[in-house]
Design a protein around this motif. Structure first.
Motif, PDB file in Angstrom:
ATOM      1  N   VAL A  15      -1.308  -6.245 -11.532  1.00  0.00           N
ATOM      2  CA  VAL A  15      -2.127  -5.305 -12.284  1.00  0.00           C
ATOM      3  C   VAL A  15      -1.411  -3.960 -12.364  1.00  0.00           C
ATOM      4  O   VAL A  15      -0.911  -3.453 -11.358  1.00  0.00           O
ATOM      5  CB  VAL A  15      -3.513  -5.117 -11.632  1.00  0.00           C
ATOM      6  CG1 VAL A  15      -4.306  -4.011 -12.324  1.00  0.00           C
ATOM      7  CG2 VAL A  15      -4.292  -6.422 -11.660  1.00  0.00           C
ATOM      8  N   GLY A  16      -1.361  -3.399 -13.551  1.00  0.00           N
ATOM      9  CA  GLY A  16      -0.771  -2.079 -13.743  1.00  0.00           C
ATOM     10  C   GLY A  16      -1.635  -1.239 -14.655  1.00  0.00           C
ATOM     11  O   GLY A  16      -2.578  -1.724 -15.271  1.00  0.00           O
ATOM     12  N   GLY A  17      -1.296   0.024 -14.724  1.00  0.00           N
ATOM     13  CA  GLY A  17      -2.025   0.950 -15.586  1.00  0.00           C
ATOM     14  C   GLY A  17      -2.960   1.836 -14.797  1.00  0.00           C
ATOM     15  O   GLY A  17      -3.926   1.359 -14.219  1.00  0.00           O
ATOM     16  N   GLY A  18      -2.636   3.113 -14.715  1.00  0.00           N
ATOM     17  CA  GLY A  18      -3.514   4.066 -14.060  1.00  0.00           C
ATOM     18  C   GLY A  18      -3.444   4.068 -12.548  1.00  0.00           C
ATOM     19  O   GLY A  18      -4.269   4.700 -11.890  1.00  0.00           O
ATOM     20  N   ILE A  19      -2.478   3.366 -11.979  1.00  0.00           N
ATOM     21  CA  ILE A  19      -2.341   3.318 -10.523  1.00  0.00           C
ATOM     22  C   ILE A  19      -1.403   4.447 -10.098  1.00  0.00           C
ATOM     23  O   ILE A  19      -0.223   4.434 -10.432  1.00  0.00           O
ATOM     24  CB  ILE A  19      -1.807   1.954 -10.061  1.00  0.00           C
ATOM     25  CG1 ILE A  19      -2.788   0.850 -10.457  1.00  0.00           C
ATOM     26  CG2 ILE A  19      -1.562   1.949  -8.559  1.00  0.00           C
ATOM     27  CD1 ILE A  19      -2.280  -0.550 -10.234  1.00  0.00           C
ATOM     28  N   ALA A  20      -1.958   5.415  -9.361  1.00  0.00           N
ATOM     29  CA  ALA A  20      -1.168   6.602  -9.031  1.00  0.00           C
ATOM     30  C   ALA A  20      -1.220   6.983  -7.559  1.00  0.00           C
ATOM     31  O   ALA A  20      -0.743   8.054  -7.186  1.00  0.00           O
ATOM     32  CB  ALA A  20      -1.628   7.781  -9.884  1.00  0.00           C
ATOM     33  N   LEU A  48       5.848   7.273  -4.320  1.00  0.00           N
ATOM     34  CA  LEU A  48       4.768   6.299  -4.453  1.00  0.00           C
ATOM     35  C   LEU A  48       5.287   4.883  -4.198  1.00  0.00           C
ATOM     36  O   LEU A  48       4.568   4.041  -3.653  1.00  0.00           O
ATOM     37  CB  LEU A  48       4.139   6.402  -5.845  1.00  0.00           C
ATOM     38  CG  LEU A  48       2.939   5.513  -6.144  1.00  0.00           C
ATOM     39  CD1 LEU A  48       1.780   5.823  -5.203  1.00  0.00           C
ATOM     40  CD2 LEU A  48       2.501   5.703  -7.602  1.00  0.00           C
ATOM     41  N   ILE A  49       6.526   4.618  -4.587  1.00  0.00           N
ATOM     42  CA  ILE A  49       7.119   3.291  -4.371  1.00  0.00           C
ATOM     43  C   ILE A  49       7.216   3.004  -2.878  1.00  0.00           C
ATOM     44  O   ILE A  49       6.762   1.960  -2.397  1.00  0.00           O
ATOM     45  CB  ILE A  49       8.511   3.192  -5.028  1.00  0.00           C
ATOM     46  CG1 ILE A  49       8.425   3.451  -6.539  1.00  0.00           C
ATOM     47  CG2 ILE A  49       9.152   1.833  -4.734  1.00  0.00           C
ATOM     48  CD1 ILE A  49       9.781   3.633  -7.208  1.00  0.00           C
ATOM     49  N   SER A  50       7.814   3.930  -2.140  1.00  0.00           N
ATOM     50  CA  SER A  50       7.991   3.704  -0.707  1.00  0.00           C
ATOM     51  C   SER A  50       6.660   3.706   0.022  1.00  0.00           C
ATOM     52  O   SER A  50       6.457   2.921   0.960  1.00  0.00           O
ATOM     53  CB  SER A  50       8.946   4.741  -0.109  1.00  0.00           C
ATOM     54  OG  SER A  50       8.577   6.050  -0.475  1.00  0.00           O
ATOM     55  N   ALA A  51       5.712   4.537  -0.411  1.00  0.00           N
ATOM     56  CA  ALA A  51       4.396   4.554   0.231  1.00  0.00           C
ATOM     57  C   ALA A  51       3.687   3.221   0.026  1.00  0.00           C
ATOM     58  O   ALA A  51       3.073   2.676   0.948  1.00  0.00           O
ATOM     59  CB  ALA A  51       3.557   5.695  -0.325  1.00  0.00           C
ATOM     60  N   GLY A  52       3.777   2.669  -1.166  1.00  0.00           N
ATOM     61  CA  GLY A  52       3.159   1.375  -1.450  1.00  0.00           C
ATOM     62  C   GLY A  52       3.825   0.246  -0.688  1.00  0.00           C
ATOM     63  O   GLY A  52       3.166  -0.634  -0.136  1.00  0.00           O
ATOM     64  N   ALA A  53       5.166   0.288  -0.630  1.00  0.00           N
ATOM     65  CA  ALA A  53       5.902  -0.755   0.093  1.00  0.00           C
ATOM     66  C   ALA A  53       5.593  -0.707   1.585  1.00  0.00           C
ATOM     67  O   ALA A  53       5.457  -1.747   2.234  1.00  0.00           O
ATOM     68  CB  ALA A  53       7.398  -0.591  -0.143  1.00  0.00           C
ATOM     69  N   GLU A  54       5.460   0.490   2.118  1.00  0.00           N
ATOM     70  CA  GLU A  54       5.145   0.625   3.541  1.00  0.00           C
ATOM     71  C   GLU A  54       3.732   0.124   3.840  1.00  0.00           C
ATOM     72  O   GLU A  54       3.486  -0.521   4.855  1.00  0.00           O
ATOM     73  CB  GLU A  54       5.280   2.091   3.968  1.00  0.00           C
ATOM     74  CG  GLU A  54       5.061   2.314   5.451  1.00  0.00           C
ATOM     75  CD  GLU A  54       5.290   3.754   5.862  1.00  0.00           C
ATOM     76  OE1 GLU A  54       4.633   4.198   6.822  1.00  0.00           O
ATOM     77  OE2 GLU A  54       6.125   4.439   5.237  1.00  0.00           O
ATOM     78  N   ALA A  55       2.813   0.408   2.944  1.00  0.00           N
ATOM     79  CA  ALA A  55       1.418   0.025   3.164  1.00  0.00           C
ATOM     80  C   ALA A  55       1.168  -1.465   2.944  1.00  0.00           C
ATOM     81  O   ALA A  55       0.391  -2.084   3.680  1.00  0.00           O
ATOM     82  CB  ALA A  55       0.506   0.850   2.264  1.00  0.00           C
ATOM     83  N   PHE A  56       1.819  -2.049   1.934  1.00  0.00           N
ATOM     84  CA  PHE A  56       1.460  -3.416   1.523  1.00  0.00           C
ATOM     85  C   PHE A  56       2.625  -4.395   1.505  1.00  0.00           C
ATOM     86  O   PHE A  56       2.430  -5.574   1.245  1.00  0.00           O
ATOM     87  CB  PHE A  56       0.799  -3.376   0.137  1.00  0.00           C
ATOM     88  CG  PHE A  56      -0.296  -2.370   0.035  1.00  0.00           C
ATOM     89  CD1 PHE A  56      -1.479  -2.532   0.751  1.00  0.00           C
ATOM     90  CD2 PHE A  56      -0.158  -1.232  -0.746  1.00  0.00           C
ATOM     91  CE1 PHE A  56      -2.498  -1.599   0.681  1.00  0.00           C
ATOM     92  CE2 PHE A  56      -1.161  -0.288  -0.819  1.00  0.00           C
ATOM     93  CZ  PHE A  56      -2.342  -0.466  -0.104  1.00  0.00           C
ATOM     94  N   GLY A  57       3.836  -3.920   1.732  1.00  0.00           N
ATOM     95  CA  GLY A  57       5.024  -4.766   1.677  1.00  0.00           C
ATOM     96  C   GLY A  57       5.694  -4.682   0.312  1.00  0.00           C
ATOM     97  O   GLY A  57       5.026  -4.552  -0.717  1.00  0.00           O
ATOM     98  N   SER A  58       7.012  -4.762   0.322  1.00  0.00           N
ATOM     99  CA  SER A  58       7.772  -4.666  -0.931  1.00  0.00           C
ATOM    100  C   SER A  58       7.378  -5.738  -1.937  1.00  0.00           C
ATOM    101  O   SER A  58       7.411  -5.511  -3.144  1.00  0.00           O
ATOM    102  CB  SER A  58       9.272  -4.771  -0.647  1.00  0.00           C
ATOM    103  OG  SER A  58       9.731  -3.638   0.039  1.00  0.00           O
TER     104      SER A  58
END
Length: 196
Positions: A15-20, A48-58
């Motif tokens: 899912v994409g669009g509006g995710i910030a 945001l990329i690294s924060a997301g990868a850290e939280a949920f996995g790459s």
């Protein structure tokens, strides 16, 4: 909407669009998506990329890249520039360099959309796709320009993409998923067969 989709299908979806933000990502994943796609938000805020990868996995982080071909110049050695807002805003960022940076920040996949080829049905921008696929170790999804199963084969072979995104050719009934997969399998591509 994401919850309704998750209840209706049995395949992974992104899912994409509006995710910030990380909370936006969490909400989408909890609703049933397997992956999050970020594009403009990642360009504006790469952390945001690294924060997301850290939280949920790459594996859960897909970075979408909208790219236009431009003259080679200082700062854009590949001749491909990252754009946002549907191609209306040029970011003076070299697409190959951005792809490498996205991987370093923790992106698990890149979805590379050629603004020039998108909607033409004349085939993917194979030079762009191949250049990015050669520059990173993560999967690259070719996007923009599919008009036939043969174009998909080209993206997966000549373009060295790991996957190929299609839209209108199936949305408007020109080809079925089963037909496309059958063609690709006949050409030697590994595909998950469509079950009856």
């Amino acid at each position: 909407m994401v919850e309704r989709v998750a209840k209706s299908i049995a395949i992974p979806f992104s899912v994409g669009g509006g995710i910030a933000s990380v909370p936006d990502m969490r909400a989408v994943l909890l609703a049933g998506a397997e992956k999050i796609s970020i594009n403009s938000a990642a360009v504006k805020n790469p952390s945001l990329i690294s924060a997301g990868a850290e939280a949920f996995g790459s594996q859960a982080i897909v970075v979408g890249m909208d790219v236009k071909q431009v003259p080679v110049r200082e700062g854009l050695p590949s001749g491909y520039e990252v754009v946002i807002h549907g191609g209306r805003t040029f970011m003076n960022m070299d697409a190959i360099e951005w792809a490498v940076r996205c991987e370093a920040l923790g992106a698990g996949e890149l979805c590379v959309n050629s603004i020039d080829a998108d909607g033409t049905k004349e085939g993917y921008e194979l030079t762009l796709t191949r250049a990015i696929a050669d520059a990173v170790r993560i999967p690259v999804i070719a996007s923009g320009g599919a008009g036939s199963p043969a174009h998909m084969l080209d993206a997966l072979t000549k373009g060295r993409a790991s996957a190929a995104l299609i839209a209108s050719i199936v949305h408007y009934g020109e080809y079925s998923i089963a037909d496309i997969k059958r063609y690709l399998a006949e050409q030697g591509c590994k595909v998950r067969p469509v079950e009856a």
